[in-house]
Scaffold this motif. Structure first.
Motif, PDB file in Angstrom:
ATOM      1  N   CYS A   1      -9.811   7.057  -5.334  1.00 62.49           N
ATOM      2  CA  CYS A   1      -8.417   7.449  -5.117  1.00 62.49           C
ATOM      3  C   CYS A   1      -7.541   6.950  -6.261  1.00 62.49           C
ATOM      4  O   CYS A   1      -7.828   5.916  -6.878  1.00 62.49           O
TER       5      CYS A   1
ATOM      6  N   TYR B   1      -4.409   5.750  -6.236  1.00 65.32           N
ATOM      7  CA  TYR B   1      -3.613   4.538  -6.003  1.00 65.32           C
ATOM      8  C   TYR B   1      -4.427   3.384  -5.417  1.00 65.32           C
ATOM      9  O   TYR B   1      -3.977   2.255  -5.392  1.00 65.32           O
ATOM     10  N   ASN B   2      -5.635   3.710  -4.916  1.00 71.20           N
ATOM     11  CA  ASN B   2      -6.507   2.664  -4.369  1.00 71.20           C
ATOM     12  C   ASN B   2      -7.945   2.982  -4.767  1.00 71.20           C
ATOM     13  O   ASN B   2      -8.695   3.604  -4.002  1.00 71.20           O
TER      14      ASN B   2
ATOM     15  N   GLU C   1      -3.702  10.744   0.943  1.00 73.06           N
ATOM     16  CA  GLU C   1      -3.178  10.777  -0.429  1.00 73.06           C
ATOM     17  C   GLU C   1      -3.430  12.153  -1.047  1.00 73.06           C
ATOM     18  O   GLU C   1      -2.535  12.777  -1.610  1.00 73.06           O
TER      19      GLU C   1
ATOM     20  N   SER D   1       2.752   8.926   1.810  1.00 74.73           N
ATOM     21  CA  SER D   1       1.288   8.931   1.936  1.00 74.73           C
ATOM     22  C   SER D   1       0.632   7.756   1.214  1.00 74.73           C
ATOM     23  O   SER D   1      -0.488   7.376   1.525  1.00 74.73           O
ATOM     24  N   ILE D   2       1.333   7.176   0.219  1.00 75.69           N
ATOM     25  CA  ILE D   2       0.768   6.020  -0.501  1.00 75.69           C
ATOM     26  C   ILE D   2       1.496   4.730  -0.113  1.00 75.69           C
ATOM     27  O   ILE D   2       1.364   3.702  -0.760  1.00 75.69           O
TER      28      ILE D   2
ATOM     29  N   PHE E   1       5.880   2.454  -1.156  1.00 72.04           N
ATOM     30  CA  PHE E   1       5.346   2.366  -2.523  1.00 72.04           C
ATOM     31  C   PHE E   1       6.490   2.359  -3.532  1.00 72.04           C
ATOM     32  O   PHE E   1       7.380   3.207  -3.489  1.00 72.04           O
TER      33      PHE E   1
ATOM     34  N   ARG F   1       2.535   9.207 -10.179  1.00 72.58           N
ATOM     35  CA  ARG F   1       1.261   9.943 -10.220  1.00 72.58           C
ATOM     36  C   ARG F   1       0.689   9.994 -11.627  1.00 72.58           C
ATOM     37  O   ARG F   1      -0.527   9.970 -11.819  1.00 72.58           O
TER      38      ARG F   1
END
Length: 765
Positions: free
Chosen positions: A123, A125-126, A220, A310-311, A390, A561
């Motif tokens: 992912c 962001y993670n 995400e 979503s993040i 976030f 992003r």
């Protein structure tokens, strides 16, 4: 951190139920409008004396039983409807080709990020967990783009159909009094407002649930793909606004310059060859274009909020109710607007002309006050007491009351922008009266005063937007700004009803003039139209204000992003983008203004030709060739809408691919900062010139009578000002807010590709 009071099941029921209620309410309003018959048969009497659809307690002198008048109105309505439908179908054929081409482009660009691989990937962001492959994002982004584009087109088309259905009915009801005509025009606007708000919400909600079947727990990826919905909505809105704006203003300028200034005949006189094209233009530009525009704003603000959520802890913990907070705000907005509409149509009856504008303003105040309570309720029920949002790589702890303030500030800033716009564009206040007074010394001073008014009208709206940005970002980072935009758009159903009411009333006045109805009826429709002009300016103010916030929220999502650590203005990469971005709204405005000018030139030549070469037009014994003028407007707008559209759609792609994400971030910031200022000043300058002309024509005050009557030198100067303002307020101004939103959402959708493969020129050198 606590859990929300509202269960996930209740959320899943509440959102679609509110959307369905909105659709049902709009259909009920449509049925009530359809009870006004466009046939000369005598209707049965009714005891419904308040809304008075069937009551016949009117003097014969109003021509109530004149079958010839009713037939004429029906014929004119049919001609306007056919012209508008024909233009939109032609426009949608061209736009459809673009839509397919751009959908293929989205798929190819996003699919190539990982070389069209079908393997799961870490992912963004993670990286510790795996997400769906980039190819899935490409496919679902393409689907959501097509879905958004289709919903936008349907929104605009339905709005146009409703407006052309209602215009002659409003004219016929004006024989019974201004109150009856107002109710028909407002109900028709409400049909469009509620259909658009409910459809936008329902389609988005269904799309999220269908996408979830594939994405599962990968929220995400799911909400990144959903951003295509906003891109599709705004892409169609751009072509609708630009194409419709060029159409309507080419006809309007041509009709005014030759008819009113040279031939000294009234507005909407049936002897004017451009009169049908002018009335068609009101529907394709001010209704269909504006409907698509506000749908695009709504879709993008929802998408921006969902992407950031979503993040944040909502998405990480898979908290569906909190995740759907933006959709819940829109759902409650539909219920609030429904109740507010009843104040205009059922609770209070308008008995005099002077009550029209206060009634429309009351709609804005009531909806805003009730929506504040609605937002508080949704925030309390749907959000945990504390959560994280976030914020550029970190998670910021936010309390639910802070998020309530973000939305409420956006909502009330919208009202302030609306009222400031009204102050600067309504002929009830001194700014417009000063512009009218300047016509004593000719068109030049009128133009100077009008431009100064437009520039000055920017000040308070910009401060209001600045406060929104500061409060939103301080409390909840970019999510705070996104929900502030959503707050401004939460009463979109009422805003659209008020906005659509204007062109419907304008058309009603045109039909009254063309059908040869009495002067008293034309006075009533003119009063409705003058209020409608102001409300249209208020609607544009809302659209521009929300576009600024939406664009900034999308900009924040793009920066996150694209993994840009900081947008540093001092670096050359960013600064060159900033200065080029600030230039783009001027380039775009130049294109649209010149398009209107060249199309109007052809129209003026054609109208002059007909007056000079067809005998009997001025005497009223020969019918002008309306069809040729309609064809000139159609051909010109279809041809001329492509270059401005290409400028907006291609700029992010070219900059992102060649110069990379940092330069693109500069372009987005520059276009946002300059675009908002030009859009507000252009819309308000044009609106002020229009109402200064109407102020002189109405002659309602001693001051106005010293400037008139129609045909006097001050009036001719006012008409010239109004003609200059037409492309400003109805083409360039309203289209600019789409420019700033569309470039931002397009950059966000293509961000994965730009981040991986962009900046070719810096890689080569």
């Amino acid at each position: 951190m606590g859990a929300a009071i509202l269960s996930d099941l209740a959320t899943e029921i509440l959102i679609p139920v509110c959307a369905v209620i909105g659709i049902v309410f709009s259909l009920v309003q449509w049925l009530l409008v359809s009870r006004v018959k466009l046939s000369p048969e005598r209707q049965t009497s009714s005891n419904n004396s308040k809304n008075g659809y069937n009551d016949y307690l009117i003097e014969e002198e109003e021509g109530l039983n004149d079958h010839n008048i009713v037939t004429k109105c029906a014929d004119i309505q049919s001609a306007i409807s056919e012209g508008a439908t024909s233009f939109l179908f032609t426009e949608y054929q061209y736009v459809g080709v673009f839509m397919v081409a751009f959908a293929i482009l989205i798929f190819l660009f996003l699919g190539s990020v990982e070389g069209f691989s079908t393997k799961s990937q870490p992912c963004t962001y993670n990286p510790d967990i795996t997400c769906k492959p980039a190819l899935a994002n490409a496919i679902f982004s393409t689907v959501s783009f097509i879905l958004g584009a289709f919903t936008s087109v349907v929104s605009g088309f339905l709005g146009m159909k409703i407006a052309t259905f209602a215009n002659a009915r409003t004219t016929l009801e004006a024989r019974k009094g201004v109150g009856k005509a107002f109710i028909i025009a407002f109900r028709s606007g409400a049909v469009m407002g509620f259909l658009l708000a409910a459809n936008g919400l329902l389609v988005l909600y269904i799309a999220i649930n269908l996408f979830k079947l594939y994405y599962g727990d990968d929220w995400e990826g799911l909400f990144e793909a959903i951003t295509g919905y906003g891109l599709g909505g705004s892409s169609m809105a751009l072509f609708g606004r630009v194409g419709g704006g060029i159409y309507t203003k080419a006809a309007d300028v041509g009709a005014d310059l030759v008819g009113k200034v040279e031939r000294n005949i009234p507005e909407d006189d049936p002897r004017n060859p451009a009169v049908i094209a002018d009335n068609v233009g009101d529907n394709v530009g001010d209704i269909a274009g504006m409907g698509s525009d506000l749908f695009g704003s709504y879709a993008e603000s929802s998408c921006a909020a969902l992407v950031v959520a979503s993040i944040s802890s909502f998405g990480i913990n898979h908290d569906l109710t909190a995740m759907c907070y933006p959709l819940l705000i829109s759902s409650i907005g539909i219920l609030v607007c429904l109740f507010t509409t009843l104040f205009a149509t059922d609770f209070f009856e308008i008995k005099a002309v002077k009550e029209i504008e206060p009634s429309l303003k009351r709609q804005l105040i009531i909806s805003t006050a009730l929506m504040t309570v609605g937002i508080a309720l949704v925030t309390w029920l749907a959000l945990p007491s504390s959560f994280t949002i976030f914020n550029f790589g970190t998670q910021k702890v936010v309390k639910n009351w802070q998020l309530f303030l973000c939305v409420a500030v956006g909502l009330w800033a919208g009202l302030i922008i609306g009222f400031v716009t009204e102050y600067y564009t309504s002929n009830a206040y001194s700014p417009v009266q000063d512009v009218a007074d300047s016509c004593r010394t000719g068109a030049a001073t009128n133009v100077i005063f009008g431009l100064a008014l437009g520039y000055k009208s920017v000040i308070i709206p910009i401060f209001a937007i600045a406060v929104c940005i500061f409060v939103g970002f301080s409390f909840a980072a970019m999510y705070g700004i996104a929900v502030a935009a959503l707050g401004m758009l939460s009463t979109i159903a009422t805003g659209l009803a008020i906005d659509a009411y204007g062109p419907i009333s304008d058309n009603a006045g045109g039909i009254a003039e063309m059908a040869g109805m009495s002067h008293r009826i034309r006075e009533r429709t003119d009063a409705l139209d003058a209020a409608g002009n102001t409300t249209a300016a208020i609607g544009k103010g809302f659209a521009i204000g929300s576009a600024a916030l939406v664009s900034l929220a999308l900009f924040g999502a793009f920066v996150s992003r694209a993994a840009i650590s900081a947008v540093d203005v001092l670096t050359p990469k960013v600064f060159i983008g900033l200065i080029v971005g600030a230039m783009l709204p001027y380039w775009f405005s130049a294109m649209t203004m010149k398009s209107v000018g060249s199309a109007a030139l052809k129209m003026v030549e054609e109208v002059r030709r007909q007056f000079n070469s067809i005998p009997g037009i001025m005497e009223g014994t020969t019918k002008p060739d309306y069809a040729t003028c309609v064809k000139i407007s159609t051909d010109a707008s279809i041809k001329e809408m492509i270059p401005p559209g290409a400028l907006v759609m291609l700029t992010p792609l070219i900059v992102g691919v060649i110069f990379g994400v940092e330069t693109l971030s500069g372009v987005l910031a520059g276009s946002l900062v300059s675009g908002v200022q030009i859009a507000i000043s252009a819309s308000n300058t044009g609106g002020a010139w229009d109402n200064a002309k109407k102020y002189i024509e109405a002659g309602a005050s001693e001051h106005a009578r010293t400037l008139g009557p129609k045909g006097s030198d001050p009036h001719k100067a006012a008409v010239i000002g109004d003609t200059i303002g037409d492309p400003l307020k109805d083409t360039s101004g309203p289209s600019l807010n789409i420019l700033i939103k569309l470039m931002a959402v397009e950059s966000l959708v293509f961000a994965p590709f730009f981040a991986r493969h962009g900046g070719l020129i810096f890689k080569i050198f």
